[in-house]
Write a protein that holds these residues in place. Structure first.
Motif, PDB file in Angstrom:
ATOM      1  N   TYR A  27     -21.836  32.203 -41.101  1.00 30.01           N
ATOM      2  CA  TYR A  27     -22.991  33.037 -40.733  1.00 30.01           C
ATOM      3  C   TYR A  27     -22.770  33.801 -39.422  1.00 30.01           C
ATOM      4  O   TYR A  27     -23.005  35.008 -39.348  1.00 30.01           O
ATOM      5  N   GLY A  28     -22.296  33.070 -38.401  1.00 34.38           N
ATOM      6  CA  GLY A  28     -22.095  33.694 -37.096  1.00 34.38           C
ATOM      7  C   GLY A  28     -21.092  34.838 -37.151  1.00 34.38           C
ATOM      8  O   GLY A  28     -21.240  35.849 -36.461  1.00 34.38           O
ATOM      9  N   MET A  61     -20.458  36.579 -39.929  1.00 32.11           N
ATOM     10  CA  MET A  61     -21.057  37.615 -40.777  1.00 32.11           C
ATOM     11  C   MET A  61     -21.940  38.537 -39.946  1.00 32.11           C
ATOM     12  O   MET A  61     -21.797  39.760 -40.036  1.00 32.11           O
ATOM     13  N   VAL A  62     -22.798  37.959 -39.098  1.00 24.78           N
ATOM     14  CA  VAL A  62     -23.691  38.820 -38.315  1.00 24.78           C
ATOM     15  C   VAL A  62     -22.923  39.597 -37.235  1.00 24.78           C
ATOM     16  O   VAL A  62     -23.417  40.604 -36.743  1.00 24.78           O
ATOM     17  N   ARG A  63     -21.717  39.143 -36.916  1.00 25.41           N
ATOM     18  CA  ARG A  63     -20.897  39.900 -35.976  1.00 25.41           C
ATOM     19  C   ARG A  63     -20.105  40.996 -36.677  1.00 25.41           C
ATOM     20  O   ARG A  63     -19.347  41.722 -36.035  1.00 25.41           O
ATOM     21  N   ARG A  99     -20.231  25.134 -38.099  1.00 28.38           N
ATOM     22  CA  ARG A  99     -20.926  26.406 -38.024  1.00 28.38           C
ATOM     23  C   ARG A  99     -21.014  26.896 -36.578  1.00 28.38           C
ATOM     24  O   ARG A  99     -20.967  28.094 -36.315  1.00 28.38           O
ATOM     25  N   ALA A 100     -21.150  25.952 -35.640  1.00 26.08           N
ATOM     26  CA  ALA A 100     -21.213  26.337 -34.232  1.00 26.08           C
ATOM     27  C   ALA A 100     -19.818  26.647 -33.692  1.00 26.08           C
ATOM     28  O   ALA A 100     -19.622  27.647 -32.997  1.00 26.08           O
ATOM     29  N   ASN A 148     -17.526  30.047 -34.179  1.00 31.01           N
ATOM     30  CA  ASN A 148     -17.741  31.231 -33.338  1.00 31.01           C
ATOM     31  C   ASN A 148     -16.959  31.176 -32.028  1.00 31.01           C
ATOM     32  O   ASN A 148     -17.074  32.088 -31.218  1.00 31.01           O
TER      33      ASN A 148
END
Lengths: 331, 316
Positions: A98-99, A101-103, A146-147, A150
């Motif tokens: 997710y992290g 993807m949004v980047r 997930r953390a 990034n």
């Protein structure tokens, strides 16, 4: 370099001072624990670092940059949430990616990074599943992956092991510690479990009522509690009241004494001694916990299990070295 | 020796009621059957049965000369349904229903979001009151009130005149299709009243869906670098989608079936509801009326299938 700096930071919710004039500085690459009972302000401090809360007053720096007014999505800080906060509508792989993807990282690259991160937390091949199909321990690892995917400068962990059973918790403690050492990322870890804080952290801050009671290495905090609260909360040290301190020739009004520093034996030369009667005893495995009533003050003794256990009500003599008696502030 | 204190007396088993409750406790399925039986029979026979009878009707045809129903299976009625005039009615109604649904969802979302995330205590009570209040007054009263508001001599025209914005209204009314000689006899007027009347049915499901989205998912998205727009697109919207679908089923099907609003407010062109009303009443063509009502059923079925394909129900 300083990773996180709190300069007189306060966060008030109405009349409640959740965080009250906190000063701390966390070094880069450090494993830092914030320990305290619920409502002591440790989680609010973590949320101030993540950017979910803004300080009422004071100043926060993250790697030398002012953090006030900077939204969470512009901080190179990532959080492992207490209940993991995995996105229920996304697959595990999409959760981890997710992290990225949004980047705006490309599909192939983020897929590869997410798979690597899942392998790192020992969940390879779990990418296609949904969060609902995983156990608590597995979800915890996904949240960690997930953390970490990034590559944050600071990783915040909000009681990440609280929901796991004892066995899994001990295993995750070791894994977290070795992960932190191999990655070299600054970890800030919130917990109410003093054993966890002592065993994992390089340094820790003990919180109570929004304020830091003591900040130091686990050895310092454990052996030389600065206040009665710390003595009681970290490893339940005995707190000797004023009259006992006077009798033992101390100037301070309170002193701490660790249960394992006390022996049930007549004093040998140079040692201090007190006498009382046995009030209760309980078997703890490696030790017996024997509580002795000394003129109304209850002093716990951790007696090796091999030693004889005196009967309840029998008179005993307690002895301990003068150096194990630590004077405390009156807080 | 310590004596154990006498415990408080247990509830006694008294008479038939006592025996019955014990029996139900031992056989919970019997109780379930008793509770669910009547509504299931109602649904199965009265509701599904009449729906089936309706479907059956649509496969009969009407004899043009005698006006009697010819009980032979035929697709003639459906051929009649797809004639240009009737197709026009269907397209008009479906387009209106789609627009009403879309507008309701867009208008309602921020309100529902506020109510779900920020309103507490009294604010929340006020929200429910405000949403429900229009439902307390009669549907017809509301529609006629809107006719007065939208009429050429109505308060809206007066208000726009005071603001020197009458040219804007005139420009809008001069447009083809959406325009007309006044708002109360234009499609724009029909649209406004539809949106007003069905909005509560959209707001409540969306609010309920948003309320179920844990706040920490929004924080997690932000923490992972998602801007508020990205958080909305990738977290809030997908998780609210089941609520939006539920709400849109209400607004869409209610608009598809309504025959009063387009009759009172709007141009005199027919909507499906009016066509059904006319066909089964004055025209006496029950098969065609039945065929018309099949249209919303087919559309709703296709819509739900599409929503499922899009993953609207994945998080349920």
């Amino acid at each position: 370099m300083t990773a996180v700096l709190f300069d007189n930071v306060s966060r008030h919710f109405g009349a409640v001072r959740a965080v009250d004039r906190v000063k701390l500085s966390i070094a880069e690459g450090e494993f830092f624990a914030m320990l305290g009972p619920s409502g002591s302000g440790k989680t609010t401090c973590l949320r101030l670092m993540a950017g979910f809360e803004q300080p009422t007053s004071g100043h926060i720096e993250i790697f030398g940059e002012t953090a006030e007014g900077v939204p969470p999505y512009r901080r190179s800080v990532n959080t492992v949430f207490q209940d993991y906060a995995l996105f229920p509508h996304l697959s595990i792989l999409d959760n981890v990616a997710y992290g990225l993807m949004v980047r705006g990282i490309g599909r192939e690259e983020r897929r590869k990074a997410a798979e690597d991160a899942l392998a790192m937390v020992k969940l390879p091949g779990y990418g296609e599943r949904r969060p609902g199909q995983l156990s608590g321990g597995q979800r915890q690892r996904v949240a960690l992956a997930r953390a970490l995917v990034n590559k944050p400068k600071v990783l915040l962990l909000d009681e990440p092991l609280g929901a796991l059973d004892l066995k899994l918790r001990e295993q995750m403690q070791e894994e977290l510690k070795s992960l932190q050492q191999s990655l070299g990322i600054t970890f800030v870890f919130v917990t109410h479990d003093q054993g966890e804080a002592l065993s994992m952290a390089d340094r820790l801050a003990v919180f109570n009522e929004g304020r830091i009671q003591q900040l130091g290495t686990p050895e310092e905090v454990y052996n030389r509690p600065k206040t009665r609260f710390v003595a009681d909360f970290v490893g339940s040290a005995n707190v000797l009241p004023v009259d006992l301190c006077r009798r033992l020739g101390l100037k301070a009004s309170f002193a701490s004494l660790r249960p394992e520093a006390v022996a049930i034996a007549p004093a040998s030369n140079g040692a201090l001694s007190l006498s009382g009667t046995v009030a209760s005893r309980s078997f703890l495995g490696a030790t017996n916990r024997i509580v002795v009533n000394v003129d109304g003050a209850r002093i716990a003794v951790a007696s090796p299990a091999a030693n004889a256990v005196p009967a309840i009500g029998s008179p005993v003599t307690l002895s301990f070295a003068a150096t194990d008696l630590h004077p405390m502030e009156d807080a | 020796m310590t004596t154990v204190a006498e415990s408080f007396p247990l509830p006694e088993r008294r008479g038939t009621a006592g025996r019955l409750s014990d029996f139900f406790w031992r056989h919970p399925h019997v109780l379930l059957a008793i509770l669910l039986g009547p509504p299931l029979i109602w649904l199965g026979i009265v509701y599904l049965g009449s729906l089936f009878a309706l479907l059956l009707q649509s496969f009969f045809s009407i004899d043009d000369f005698s006006g009697l129903i010819n009980y032979e299976f035929t697709l003639a009625t459906y051929r009649q349904l797809l004639s240009e005039a009737n197709l026009d009615i269907i397209i008009r109604t479906v387009a209106m229903a789609a627009l009403v649904t879309l507008a309701s969802a867009v208008i309602v979302f921020p309100i529902a979001y506020y109510a779900a995330r920020y309103a507490r205590g009294k604010g929340k009570a006020l929200f429910y009151l405000a949403v429900m209040l229009p439902l307390w007054s009669s549907y017809l009263v509301k529609v006629y009130a809107w006719k007065l508001i939208l009429a050429k001599e109505g308060i809206l025209t007066w208000f726009l005149a005071k603001l020197n914005l009458l040219w804007l209204l005139d420009a809008w009314l001069a447009l083809p299709i959406v325009g007309g000689s006044s708002l109360s006899i234009s499609y724009t007027g029909t649209f406004i009243v539809f949106v007003y009347v069905w909005m509560p049915f959209m707001i409540l499901p969306i609010q309920a869906a948003l309320e179920r989205v844990p706040a920490n998912l929004i924080e997690a998205s932000s923490d992972l670098g998602g801007t508020p727009a990205q958080t909305f697109r990738h977290v809030i919207f997908p998780l609210a989608l089941p609520g939006i679908v539920a709400g849109s089923i209400f607004t869409f099907s209610l608009t598809l079936g309504d025959y009063i609003i387009p009759q009172i407010i709007g141009s005199s062109r027919l909507f499906i509801g009016q066509a059904v009303y006319a066909q089964q009443g004055t025209a006496g063509n029950v098969p065609l009326a039945a065929a018309f009502t099949v249209v919303p059923i087919v559309i709703m079925g296709a819509y739900l299938w599409m929503a499922k394909r899009m993953g609207a129900f994945d998080a349920l």
